[in-house]
Every structure is written in C-alpha cells, then in structure tokens.
Design a protein around this motif. Structure first.
Motif, PDB file in Angstrom:
ATOM      1  N   VAL A 128      -7.376   9.909   2.194  1.00 53.79           N
ATOM      2  CA  VAL A 128      -8.601  10.704   2.315  1.00 53.79           C
ATOM      3  C   VAL A 128      -8.969  11.350   0.981  1.00 53.79           C
ATOM      4  N   VAL A 129      -7.986  11.925   0.301  1.00 56.00           N
ATOM      5  CA  VAL A 129      -8.252  12.582  -0.977  1.00 56.00           C
ATOM      6  C   VAL A 129      -8.661  11.570  -2.041  1.00 56.00           C
ATOM      7  N   VAL A 156     -13.422  22.427   5.507  1.00 63.40           N
ATOM      8  CA  VAL A 156     -12.988  23.823   5.547  1.00 63.40           C
ATOM      9  C   VAL A 156     -12.926  24.402   4.134  1.00 63.40           C
ATOM     10  N   PHE A 157     -12.428  23.618   3.185  1.00 66.09           N
ATOM     11  CA  PHE A 157     -12.309  24.081   1.804  1.00 66.09           C
ATOM     12  C   PHE A 157     -13.544  23.756   0.960  1.00 66.09           C
ATOM     13  N   SER A 158     -14.602  23.283   1.629  1.00 70.26           N
ATOM     14  CA  SER A 158     -15.884  22.975   0.958  1.00 70.26           C
ATOM     15  C   SER A 158     -15.710  21.982  -0.189  1.00 70.26           C
ATOM     16  N   LEU A 159     -14.822  21.022   0.001  1.00 74.45           N
ATOM     17  CA  LEU A 159     -14.586  20.007  -1.016  1.00 74.45           C
ATOM     18  C   LEU A 159     -15.452  18.768  -0.816  1.00 74.45           C
ATOM     19  N   LYS A 160     -15.832  18.487   0.442  1.00 75.34           N
ATOM     20  CA  LYS A 160     -16.615  17.288   0.726  1.00 75.34           C
ATOM     21  C   LYS A 160     -17.251  17.405   2.095  1.00 75.34           C
ATOM     22  N   GLN A 161     -18.566  17.262   2.159  1.00 75.52           N
ATOM     23  CA  GLN A 161     -19.248  17.170   3.444  1.00 75.52           C
ATOM     24  C   GLN A 161     -19.109  15.747   3.977  1.00 75.52           C
TER      25      GLN A 161
END
Length: 211
Positions: A128-129, A156-161
């Motif tokens: 995923v990352v 949750v961590f606003s890294l990817k929508q």
C-alpha cells in the motif's frame, strides 16, 4: 518529565482517535464521489482464490481500463493460479502483480490466525505504501482486510485520499460473509448482488447482478 511525556502521548493518541472517528464518520454518513484530479485512477485489485478470482475477473471485464490505470493485482504466495489468470486477462502492460502472505487459511483456528494476520499486515503495508492506490477493489478474500486497514490509515494521517470498494460474493444471498460483516462500516462502497441484502443492510448498494 515523565508526566510531560505521558501527556504528550495522551494528546497524540487522542488526536489519532478523533481523526479515525472523523474518517469513519465521513465513510458512513458523508459519502461522496471519488475525487481524482488525474485522468486515470491507480487501482489495486485483490484476488482471492477459486470462486473469488472468477467473480473478480467477470467484474473487471466491464471496467474501463483507460480510467482505472495502472492496475495492481494482489495475490497470495500460495495462489499461482490467480497470478496466471492475470497474465491471461491483461494483454499489454500497465499492470503489476504483488504477493502477500495469506491472512487466514480455510479451517485455521482463530487463535493462530491472529499471528498469520499480523504477518500479512507486514506485506500489505509495504504494498500500500509503495503504490499509494487511488482505488482498491475487492470481493471477499481475507487478504483484503489488512490492505484495507492500511488504506484507511493513509486517510487517517492525511497521506492519501482513496476510495475503498467492496463487492460481496454472488453466493451471499441472505447473509454477509465474515469479511463483509467486518468491512461493512469501513468501506466507501459496499456492493451486493442480491436485493434482499440491500434491504437488510442500509449501506449496501444494489445495482443488479454483477457476476
């Protein structure tokens, strides 16, 4: 010093809980269209084995490959058959195949499955990352659980929508599968193949038989 450190941890944990609650609230009560600025959406496709794989490829045959591109297929190490079907289905480039450990084998005890699930999480996190997909599409195999977990953490961590789409298996007419019950409140789009299920589960989307 110790109290200050504990206070800091408490604040971080509280922010994490509140942010998680907000993301789940959005999923369940404020659903919206997939908002992707690019012309195509990087799509992760989770393949189970046997009937799950057959159903998924029937669904993929209706997909607009120009819109959902590139495609990342996820299979388990113990499922070479699904990997072979990917090669048959995809005629050109624009796709990749990733492998993860199986999170739970058929008939495996729930106690030992905790450890195999954690091991599957390690492989799922890496995938995923590495790919940061815009969409993940799955239809019931247990290996989708850790993948979806990390897709949610990205939000949750606003890294990817992203958009999480779950399609319940065709054989589920009156009850959801165990995977479906777990993911019912955790996915953006919960699609079923039978109208009876849409009556029982208000979040379920029925658009006709997909398989």
């Amino acid at each position: 010093m110790v109290s200050l450190l504990l206070l800091s941890y408490g604040v971080i944990f509280t922010i994490f809980i509140l942010r998680t609650a907000f993301v789940l609230y959005q999923i369940n009560f404020c659903p919206g269209p997939l908002n992707i600025k690019a012309k195509s959406a990087k799509t992760m496709i989770v393949l189970g084995s046997g009937g799950h794989t057959t159903e998924m490829f029937k669904l993929l045959s209706t997909l607009n490959f120009e819109k959902y591109y590139p495609r990342i297929y996820v299979v388990t190490y113990s499922d070479p058959l699904s990997q072979g079907k990917v090669a048959e289905f995809e005629k050109g480039d624009g796709y990749a195949v990733e492998k993860v450990p199986r999170s739970r084998k058929v008939g495996q005890s729930y106690f030992t499955s905790v450890f195999t699930f954690l091991w599957a999480c390690v492989g799922s996190c890496r995938i995923v990352v590495h790919h940061l997909p815009d969409v993940i599409l799955c239809n019931g195999p247990g290996i989708c659980l850790p993948l979806i977990l990390f897709m949610l953490l990205l939000r949750v961590f606003s890294l990817k929508q992203n958009r999480i789409v779950y399609v319940e298996s065709f054989c589920r007419v009156k009850t959801l599968s165990l995977t479906g019950k777990i993911l019912y409140r955790l996915v953006d789009d919960f699609v079923v193949n039978w109208k009876e299920l849409s009556h029982m589960y208000p979040r379920a989307i029925y658009v006709g038989r997909l398989f």
